[in-house]
Design a protein around this motif. Structure first.
Motif, mmCIF file in Angstrom:
data_model
loop_
_atom_site.group_PDB
_atom_site.id
_atom_site.type_symbol
_atom_site.label_atom_id
_atom_site.label_comp_id
_atom_site.label_asym_id
_atom_site.label_seq_id
_atom_site.Cartn_x
_atom_site.Cartn_y
_atom_site.Cartn_z
ATOM 1 N N GLU A 75 30.888 6.057 47.911
ATOM 2 C CA GLU A 75 30.293 6.089 46.574
ATOM 3 C C GLU A 75 31.295 6.597 45.559
ATOM 4 O OE1 GLU A 75 28.034 8.148 43.252
ATOM 5 O OE2 GLU A 75 29.405 9.005 44.741
ATOM 6 N N THR A 76 31.223 6.064 44.341
ATOM 7 C CA THR A 76 32.129 6.516 43.294
ATOM 8 C C THR A 76 31.482 6.400 41.926
ATOM 9 O OG1 THR A 76 34.399 6.321 42.453
ATOM 10 C CG2 THR A 76 33.216 4.275 42.850
ATOM 11 N N ASP A 77 32.036 7.152 40.972
ATOM 12 C CA ASP A 77 31.611 7.105 39.578
ATOM 13 C C ASP A 77 32.706 6.404 38.780
ATOM 14 O OD1 ASP A 77 29.308 9.251 39.782
ATOM 15 O OD2 ASP A 77 31.072 10.134 40.740
ATOM 16 N N ILE A 78 32.327 5.410 37.995
ATOM 17 C CA ILE A 78 33.331 4.645 37.251
ATOM 18 C C ILE A 78 33.290 5.019 35.768
ATOM 19 C CG2 ILE A 78 34.160 2.359 36.625
ATOM 20 C CD1 ILE A 78 34.479 3.093 39.607
ATOM 21 N N LEU A 79 34.459 5.438 35.265
ATOM 22 C CA LEU A 79 34.676 5.685 33.848
ATOM 23 C C LEU A 79 35.845 4.800 33.392
ATOM 24 C CD1 LEU A 79 34.371 9.600 33.785
ATOM 25 C CD2 LEU A 79 32.689 7.950 32.934
ATOM 26 N N ALA A 80 36.264 4.964 32.147
ATOM 27 C CA ALA A 80 37.380 4.156 31.646
ATOM 28 C C ALA A 80 38.386 5.030 30.928
ATOM 29 C CB ALA A 80 36.866 3.068 30.701
ATOM 30 N N SER A 81 39.661 4.680 31.092
ATOM 31 C CA SER A 81 40.737 5.385 30.394
ATOM 32 C C SER A 81 40.825 4.891 28.951
ATOM 33 C CB SER A 81 42.067 5.137 31.106
ATOM 34 O OG SER A 81 42.408 3.759 31.030
ATOM 35 N N VAL A 125 38.327 12.130 29.416
ATOM 36 C CA VAL A 125 39.002 11.018 30.089
ATOM 37 C C VAL A 125 39.378 9.929 29.093
ATOM 38 C CG1 VAL A 125 38.627 9.121 31.711
ATOM 39 C CG2 VAL A 125 37.974 11.442 32.355
ATOM 40 N N VAL A 126 38.499 9.626 28.152
ATOM 41 C CA VAL A 126 38.711 8.498 27.236
ATOM 42 C C VAL A 126 39.849 8.733 26.253
ATOM 43 C CG1 VAL A 126 36.333 7.684 27.398
ATOM 44 C CG2 VAL A 126 36.937 9.393 25.660
ATOM 45 N N ASP A 127 40.399 9.939 26.209
ATOM 46 C CA ASP A 127 41.520 10.240 25.311
ATOM 47 C C ASP A 127 42.875 10.178 26.012
ATOM 48 O OD1 ASP A 127 39.962 10.631 23.010
ATOM 49 O OD2 ASP A 127 39.504 12.698 23.592
ATOM 50 N N PHE A 128 42.884 9.691 27.261
ATOM 51 C CA PHE A 128 44.129 9.625 28.037
ATOM 52 C C PHE A 128 44.327 8.217 28.584
ATOM 53 C CE2 PHE A 128 42.915 14.011 27.945
ATOM 54 C CZ PHE A 128 44.096 14.739 27.964
ATOM 55 N N THR A 129 45.565 7.749 28.546
ATOM 56 C CA THR A 129 45.897 6.457 29.160
ATOM 57 C C THR A 129 45.914 6.616 30.683
ATOM 58 O OG1 THR A 129 48.276 6.867 29.193
ATOM 59 C CG2 THR A 129 47.337 5.864 27.190
ATOM 60 N N LEU A 130 45.919 5.492 31.368
ATOM 61 C CA LEU A 130 45.989 5.555 32.825
ATOM 62 C C LEU A 130 47.260 6.268 33.274
ATOM 63 C CD1 LEU A 130 44.928 4.835 35.628
ATOM 64 C CD2 LEU A 130 46.224 2.698 35.469
ATOM 65 N N GLU A 131 48.384 5.959 32.643
ATOM 66 C CA GLU A 131 49.642 6.605 33.025
ATOM 67 C C GLU A 131 49.533 8.124 32.895
ATOM 68 O OE1 GLU A 131 54.450 6.525 31.945
ATOM 69 O OE2 GLU A 131 53.031 5.307 30.788
ATOM 70 N N LYS A 152 47.273 17.846 45.338
ATOM 71 C CA LYS A 152 47.984 16.887 46.196
ATOM 72 C C LYS A 152 47.632 15.426 45.916
ATOM 73 C CE LYS A 152 48.877 19.994 50.067
ATOM 74 N NZ LYS A 152 48.817 20.187 51.530
ATOM 75 N N PHE A 153 46.536 15.186 45.193
ATOM 76 C CA PHE A 153 46.072 13.805 45.053
ATOM 77 C C PHE A 153 45.852 13.423 43.590
ATOM 78 C CE2 PHE A 153 44.243 15.465 49.088
ATOM 79 C CZ PHE A 153 45.085 14.778 49.952
ATOM 80 N N GLN A 154 46.065 12.133 43.328
ATOM 81 C CA GLN A 154 45.908 11.579 41.985
ATOM 82 C C GLN A 154 44.479 11.108 41.740
ATOM 83 O OE1 GLN A 154 48.727 8.324 42.147
ATOM 84 N NE2 GLN A 154 50.105 9.387 40.739
ATOM 85 N N ILE A 155 44.209 10.846 40.479
ATOM 86 C CA ILE A 155 43.003 10.107 40.100
ATOM 87 C C ILE A 155 43.174 8.665 40.575
ATOM 88 C CG2 ILE A 155 41.745 9.162 38.118
ATOM 89 C CD1 ILE A 155 42.300 11.828 36.686
ATOM 90 N N VAL A 156 42.079 8.071 41.030
ATOM 91 C CA VAL A 156 42.093 6.747 41.643
ATOM 92 C C VAL A 156 41.513 5.712 40.677
ATOM 93 C CG1 VAL A 156 41.141 5.395 43.560
ATOM 94 C CG2 VAL A 156 41.840 7.763 43.932
ATOM 95 N N THR A 157 42.081 4.523 40.656
ATOM 96 C CA THR A 157 41.501 3.434 39.867
ATOM 97 C C THR A 157 40.399 2.743 40.662
ATOM 98 O OG1 THR A 157 43.005 1.706 40.658
ATOM 99 C CG2 THR A 157 43.727 3.032 38.752
ATOM 100 N N PHE A 158 39.559 2.008 39.959
ATOM 101 C CA PHE A 158 38.485 1.245 40.611
ATOM 102 C C PHE A 158 39.084 0.247 41.595
ATOM 103 C CE2 PHE A 158 34.450 -1.480 39.603
ATOM 104 C CZ PHE A 158 33.913 -1.152 40.837
#
Length: 391
Positions: A75-81, A125-131, A152-158
């Motif tokens: 399960e995951t929650d989807i937001l947008a950069s 989240v919406v104020d930051f680019t994916l990079e 140790k871990f990054q944010i993950v894309t959909f």
């Protein structure tokens, strides 16, 4: 001694491991043959944000651990950069589960926005680019959980999330949420008038997710779409026949898009209406059995009524820690699982501890492939115990 040609590869692997970078390939759209199918004979084990009780939530490691531990769905929650890339992240703000405050270059990004009628301040989240988001590292939400994996871990894309499910050695479903769609549509814009929900469905279609519940296509790439926003689910019903689940908040919380009360959206009239668009509901478990002084009271009839309308019920969230277990269960998560599965009769459970739910189900309702072996083991144990008691 390693040859000189091998050394650069060893160095690269160490760099990848230490930096938390995931060189995860794009999802494989081809169908893998001979994968073990999704189990559909018992309530679904839904890994809430991955195996989030053991590892930082919504990370590649948490999702992979959940699959290893037996999850039916991750399960995951989807937001947008800011630049419109869909990511897996629960909170609208980065403050609680990332190291954002350690990045001084972002210190001027703190904002205050209206979120469902309340002013919320933080690093959104919406104020930051994916990079920029990828430069952050994730940490455990709760201080009483294992902290050794923080940073140790990054944010993950959909897309990376989908890749994990498609690369699994068996068929593993996905259970993404259209998170805070009203807020996201206000702050992130896509070309051609596309809405957040449209981008969400477009991504699923791109990687082969389609088909109604239990259809052949769905069983090959199972997915449930969830949301607290009824209008989002109704909107996407015109774009995909994937099964949808209406999430239901606390009794005090109205729906975020239509401002309907808990009592309205759990009425028989509304259940009859919404079943045209969804296959189930996902209520907070403490609304199904009210809590007084940390003791569960008499359960409501919502599960029975939902079933009468042909809807599944997938409550959230099951957690092993004593601080989350009501006193009725003697601080034993297996007693809690037994109550909800065998007495209340739910159809799926969102859990932070995929492994414990999987073990409970294997002990109490093992899948057919294991029945003979399990029975043989139990018979041997019974024989040994009977000899012991006779002596």
């Amino acid at each position: 001694m390693a040859s000189l040609s091998v050394v650069p590869w060893i160095f690269l692997l160490l760099v990848v491991e230490c930096s938390g970078r995931s060189f995860h390939s794009s999802p494989d759209r081809t169908e893998k043959k001979d994968r073990e199918p999704l189990q559909t004979s018992r309530p679904y084990n839904i890994a809430h944000r991955g195996s989030s009780g053991e590892l930082p939530e919504e990370t590649l490691a948490a999702y992979k651990r959940a699959i290893k531990e037996g999850a039916d769905f991750i399960e995951t929650d989807i937001l947008a950069s800011k630049d419109g890339v869909l990511i897996c992240f629960h909170d609208l703000t980065l403050d609680a589960t990332t190291d954002i405050t350690q990045h001084k270059k972002f210190s001027n990004r703190k904002r205050t926005y209206d979120v469902q009628g309340s002013n919320v301040t933080g690093y959104f989240v919406v104020d930051f680019t994916l990079e920029e988001l990828k430069s952050l590292r994730v940490k455990q939400r709760y201080p009483f959980r294992d902290q050794q994996y923080n940073g140790k871990f990054q944010i993950v894309t959909f897309v990376e999330f989908i890749s994990i499910a498609l690369d699994a050695p068996r068929v593993v479903g996905i259970y993404p949420e259209i998170k805070n769609p009203v807020f996201i549509n206000q702050h992130v814009k896509w070309s051609n008038g596309m809405r957040f929900e449209d981008k969400f469905v477009e991504t699923l279609k791109k990687y082969g997710y389609n088909g109604s519940y239990m259809s052949k296509d769905w069983l090959m790439r199972p997915a449930f779409i969830q949301s607290f926003a009824p209008t989002s689910l109704i909107h996407i019903s015109k774009k995909t026949d994937l099964p949808k689940v209406l999430l239901i908040d606390d009794v005090t919380m109205p729906t975020q898009d239509t401002n309907q009360s808990y009592w309205e959206i759990t009425s028989d009239a509304y259940l009859e209406f919404i079943k045209e668009y969804v296959v189930g509901i996902g209520p907070w478990k403490d609304t199904l059995a009210p809590v007084v002084n940390n003791y569960l009271q008499t359960p409501t009839d919502l599960v029975a009524r939902a079933h009468a309308h042909g809807l599944q019920v997938h409550p959230y969230t099951y957690r092993n820690e004593n601080s989350f277990l009501h006193l009725n269960f003697s601080q034993d998560p297996y007693v809690e699982y037994d109550f909800w599965i065998n007495k209340i009769g739910v159809d799926g459970l969102f859990t932070d501890f995929t492994g414990s739910l999987h073990r409970f189900q294997e002990w109490t309702s093992p899948l057919s492939r294991d029945n003979e072996d399990a029975s043989a083991v139990l018979h041997k144990i019974e024989s040994m115990l009977s000899k012991y008691t006779k002596n």
